[in-house]
Design an enzyme around this catalytic site. Structure first.
Site, PDB file in Angstrom:
ATOM      1  CD1 TRP A  69      -2.982   1.449   0.907  1.00  0.00           C
ATOM      2  CD2 TRP A  69      -1.291   2.260   2.348  1.00  0.00           C
ATOM      3  NE1 TRP A  69      -3.471   2.894   1.293  1.00  0.00           N
ATOM      4  CE2 TRP A  69      -2.427   3.275   2.069  1.00  0.00           C
ATOM      5  CE3 TRP A  69      -0.371   2.591   3.133  1.00  0.00           C
ATOM      6  CZ2 TRP A  69      -2.431   4.378   2.732  1.00  0.00           C
ATOM      7  CZ3 TRP A  69      -0.187   3.913   3.614  1.00  0.00           C
ATOM      8  CH2 TRP A  69      -1.422   4.707   3.578  1.00  0.00           C
ATOM      9  CG  HIS A  70       3.458   2.290   3.183  1.00  0.00           C
ATOM     10  ND1 HIS A  70       3.174   1.279   3.985  1.00  0.00           N
ATOM     11  CD2 HIS A  70       3.365   3.317   4.147  1.00  0.00           C
ATOM     12  CE1 HIS A  70       2.680   1.695   5.101  1.00  0.00           C
ATOM     13  NE2 HIS A  70       2.995   3.078   5.165  1.00  0.00           N
ATOM     14  N   GLY A  71       3.632   1.887  -1.423  1.00  0.00           N
ATOM     15  CA  GLY A  71       4.147   2.260  -2.646  1.00  0.00           C
ATOM     16  C   GLY A  71       4.502   0.949  -3.863  1.00  0.00           C
TER      17      GLY A  71
END
Lengths: 505, 353
Positions: free
Chosen positions: A318-320
């Site tokens: 989700w962060h990247g």
């Protein structure tokens, strides 16, 4: 527009708050509409055409929620699935499209241009759809639009839930200014601003050269790699918790209470405890919408470990769109599973003081090591950092210095030049080490914003607050003078406007 | 303070009082000389990116020659330059810590402006500093390095708001001291050096580059105590692309372009890896033919040719002009590097090998 910019602090914010309460005196619906519009203006400041994305997203999700409420069970379930898939598809298109293509094409992924706030609003709206499906609750469009678009949490959270903010938005008593909340809100905002501008931004120039050198494959000393990893941990904490404090403070100016996102997480004595105190609203979302639907702890220890691992991998992703984030999530999944296994083995015995200290050391060190994956440009850069941290960096004595933080100290004889060249290398400095140590001391020994102000909202599962007695916030002349002094210091440093790290996620 | 309202009003009074005081002081002292109301004008602090555009606008009808440079370009006399370049009048865009990121928008602006009046630029001289080429630019970073709205496309309100609201205590103190002492102090206090000590970039990857200039001249055989070889050039490829774009624009508009590197004093060049400096010149020569003014020892080590470690004196500028456009310059100062293609370079390396 950033919270740490003078146009936001002196123009946009007073305008938005005054407009909200001025219109509320006349008509609450007008205040809701106006604040939704000012929130969209806040968003459009970044990239005007992209404002269509949240507008379409809000309208689309509202229509799905309304249709779900009226539909029979099976149709409602299909609508829910369609809504979740549509939200994830938009997120996937912008954030993971190139990453997936790069896997098939066997190349390095490019950095995607993700529309601001997309990751956060996607989660907020998925949570709402699930809530509506479960409880078949009615949602009015203006209130729903303000719930999603409300600018304090729009860009980088906290990821609010409908049951937290929805009832507040429908409470007419909240549309009258409350001096207590405004006083508390200004205090929390100012403390958050100071965390970002005075501490996080001061660490940034020390962190960058080391990680950039790692990205170029340059050899690093162990001190440089560890120093930069500690510095980045502190930078990210102050940056994101500062942002979350500001969001909570801004919410209070509108008489709305947003949930706590950080509960002094770097003082946690276990990784389980840390994840209950770090980015709480994301942990909560992952728990409720990934971990529990996967079965949670119901299938026994092995199944729980697998579910935790999968949840954390998805949380990392989700962060990247980068393998470093996937590995970071996997690393924390393993840590959590290990921590649960340790607890099972150890039983319910209360840890001794030494045990607590050992737990903190292990937790903090593991978290710092994980931060290398979080910050590194790619796996190769992370590998360079890890080699250096393990003492196998192979850095020769630095002949060329890329940073000059220690040059004054060397010139006046305070710092031995040989020590800097041999032990710290070309990219790290004694000054950076001292700044990092000071930041870590603040993290460990100074009461955090929520302890100081006694703000309690949301669900930190940990009893993390210390009794700070006379230091507790109150609207006193001393606190007013202290905050004004702090604001002057912040204002003097506002020229170098820097984005919040979590804006990229 | 019995009521939270009093607390809130005190905080608001403090914050807005600070803002109002800052705006009043900035307008009155005008440290960057952008409002035109300076108590004492100290050119060292001025935003030359703004001033050079204003100066161009004031004489736009006459201008048919351009100079793009960093502050090192201040040694060039505009009239002399025009004469040598064969232009009627030269507009100088020599800006503090100027790099190709400043020069390209300035050229684009002038071309737009000239085109709107049906006029043309005849000749241009582009001076590039090899020591800073490819590094993080100062453009739009510090208060004295913001591009004017004409060049950046930024809304003027935002531009002026920034100059009104910036808190620059040391600058104010320097100007007041300058005024108080009758003019000798502030120039020293307010160094023309960009404060890149404080430079940060948004988000990840903010490399801070600093090249601390020695406080006194250092002879070539005496190494400075702290040798700072700043080899990292994160924007080298991007800046080479910008130079190529600059060259293409000149070609499309029929401008006779001359490109040259600026000479460096010996103690300055000692801060850099000679191979790295040569590599930059070589890469530039692949984009455009250029005059390489790597200073010979007699010039680089003689303080009489230099104002400080970075800036050469007008006599050096005159020698450069002579070398490029005349015939009276010393032969060992400045060499023309014709455009070198990759294949030629490989062949030359092979023959050397």
């Amino acid at each position: 527009m950033l919270f740490n910019s003078s146009e936001f602090i002196f123009v946009f914010l007073p305008f938005a708050v005054l407009l909200h309460f001025a219109l509320a005196r006349w008509n609450v619906a007008a205040a809701v509409a106006a604040t939704t519009l000012t929130s969209l203006l806040f968003y459009a400041w970044w990239n005007p055409p992209y404002v269509l994305l949240p507008i379409l997203s809000i309208a689309g999700n509202f229509l799905i929620a309304r249709a779900m409420r009226a539909a029979p069970e099976s149709a409602a379930r299909r609508l829910l699935l369609a809504g979740i898939v549509a939200n994830l598809a938009v997120l996937g298109w912008f954030k993971y499209g190139d990453f997936v293509a790069s896997i098939f094409e066997g190349r390095k992924p490019h950095a995607p241009e993700v529309p601001l706030a997309l990751s956060f609003t996607t989660f907020v709206q998925i949570a709402l759809l699930v809530d509506v499906w479960r409880r078949r609750k009615a949602v009015s469009f203006p209130v729903y639009a303000m719930f999603v678009a409300f600018f304090p949490h729009l860009i980088a959270g906290p990821i609010v839930r409908w049951e937290e903010l929805g009832p507040q938005l429908r409470d007419r008593a909240r549309y009258r200014p409350d001096w207590n909340n405004i006083a508390l809100g200004l205090t929390i905002f100012c403390l958050g601003l100071a965390k970002k501008v005075l501490i996080a931004d001061s660490l940034s120039p020390h962190v960058g050269p080391v990680f950039d050198a790692a990205a170029r494959g340059e050899a690093l000393t162990a001190a440089a790699a560890w120093g930069a990893a500690y510095a980045y941990t502190a930078q990210l904490y102050f940056d994101f918790s500062g942002y979350s404090d500001m969001a909570i403070g801004l919410g209070l100016l509108f008489n709305l209470r947003l949930p706590i996102n950080f509960a002094a997480p770097l003082r946690a004595i276990s990784i389980i405890d840390l994840w209950r105190r770090w980015h709480i609203s994301l942990s909560r979302f992952l728990r409720d919408f990934v971990y529990l639907p996967l079965g949670g702890a119901a299938g026994g220890p092995t199944r729980r470990a697998a579910n935790l691992f999968l949840t954390m991998v998805l949380g990392g992703l989700w962060h990247g769109a980068n393998w470093t984030f996937v590995l970071w999530g996997a690393f924390h999944g393993v840590l959590l599973a290990t921590n649960h296994a340790w607890r099972r083995w150890r039983g319910r015995r209360t840890p001794t003081q030494i045990g607590r200290f050992a737990g903190w050391c292990a937790t903090f060190t593991a978290f710092v090591v994980g931060m290398v994956l979080f910050r590194a440009a790619d796996l190769s850069a992370a590998s360079t950092m890890f080699q250096a941290m393990a003492g196998f960096g192979g850095a020769p004595r630095a002949e060329a210095m890329n940073v000059a933080w220690d040059s004054w100290g060397i010139r006046v004889g305070l710092i031995p030049e040989d020590f800097v060249r041999a032990w710290l290398g070309a990219n790290w400095s004694l000054v950076g080490s001292l700044w990092t140590a000071a930041a870590l001391a603040i993290i460990l020994f100074v009461p955090d914003t929520m302890e100081l102000t006694n703000y309690r909202e949301g669900e930190p599962h940990s009893n993390w607050r210390r009794d700070i007695g006379a230091l507790s916030w109150r609207p006193s002349p001393l606190w007013a003078a202290g905050l004004i002094a702090l604001f002057v210091a912040v204002y003097a440093n506002l020229l170098q406007i820097t984005e919040f790290l979590y804006y990229q996620f | 303070m019995p009521h939270p309202r009093t607390f809130v009003l005190a905080l608001l009074a403090g914050a807005f009082g600070l803002l109002a005081a800052t705006m009043a002081v900035n307008y009155t002292l005008d440290p960057q000389y952008v409002f035109g109301t300076p108590l004492t004008r100290v050119d060292d602090n001025a935003n030359f990116r703004v001033h050079r555009v204003r100066e161009y606008q004031a004489q736009r009808d006459k201008v048919d020659g351009l100079l793009f440079a960093s502050s090192r370009g201040r040694a060039f006399d505009a009239a002399h330059l025009a004469e040598k370049m064969g232009a009627s009048s030269v507009a100088k865009f020599d800006v503090t810590a100027g790099m190709i990121t400043d020069h390209l928008p300035a050229l684009e602006y002038v071309l737009r402006d000239k085109a709107s009046h049906g006029e043309k630029i005849k000749a241009a001289l582009l001076l590039l500093d090899v020591d800073t080429f490819g590094k993080l630019p100062a453009t739009n970073i510090n208060i004295d390095s913001f591009l004017p709205p004409e060049l950046s496309g930024e809304h003027p309100t935002r531009f002026w708001w920034r100059y009104l609201t910036v808190f620059q205590f040391r600058m104010w103190r320097g100007i007041v001291a300058h005024r108080w002492s009758g003019g000798g102090e502030a120039s020293r206090v307010n160094s023309p050096q960009i404060d890149i000590h404080r430079v940060t970039t948004a988000g990840f990857g903010g490399t801070v580059l600093r090249a601390a200039a020695p406080s006194a001249f250092v002879p070539s055989n005496d190494a400075p105590q702290v040798k700072l070889l700043v080899n990292t050039r994160p924007n080298l490829a991007a800046h080479l692309d910008l130079v190529a774009h600059f060259v293409a624009l000149c070609r499309e508009n029929g401008i006779q372009l001359t490109v040259a590197t600026t000479p460096m004093r010996v103690d300055r060049s000692f801060l850099y890896d000679p191979a790295d400096l040569r590599d930059v010149v070589e890469r530039l020569s692949r984009v455009v033919p250029l005059w390489d003014f790597a200073a010979p020892q007699w010039l680089a080590a003689d303080t009489s040719y230099w104002d400080d470690s970075s800036h050469f004196k007008p006599i050096v500028a005159d020698m450069m002009l002579e070398r490029m456009f005349g015939s009276k310059a010393p032969e060992d100062f400045g060499a023309m590097r014709p455009r070198q293609h990759r294949t030629q370079r490989a062949a030359s390396r092979a023959s050397q090998g």
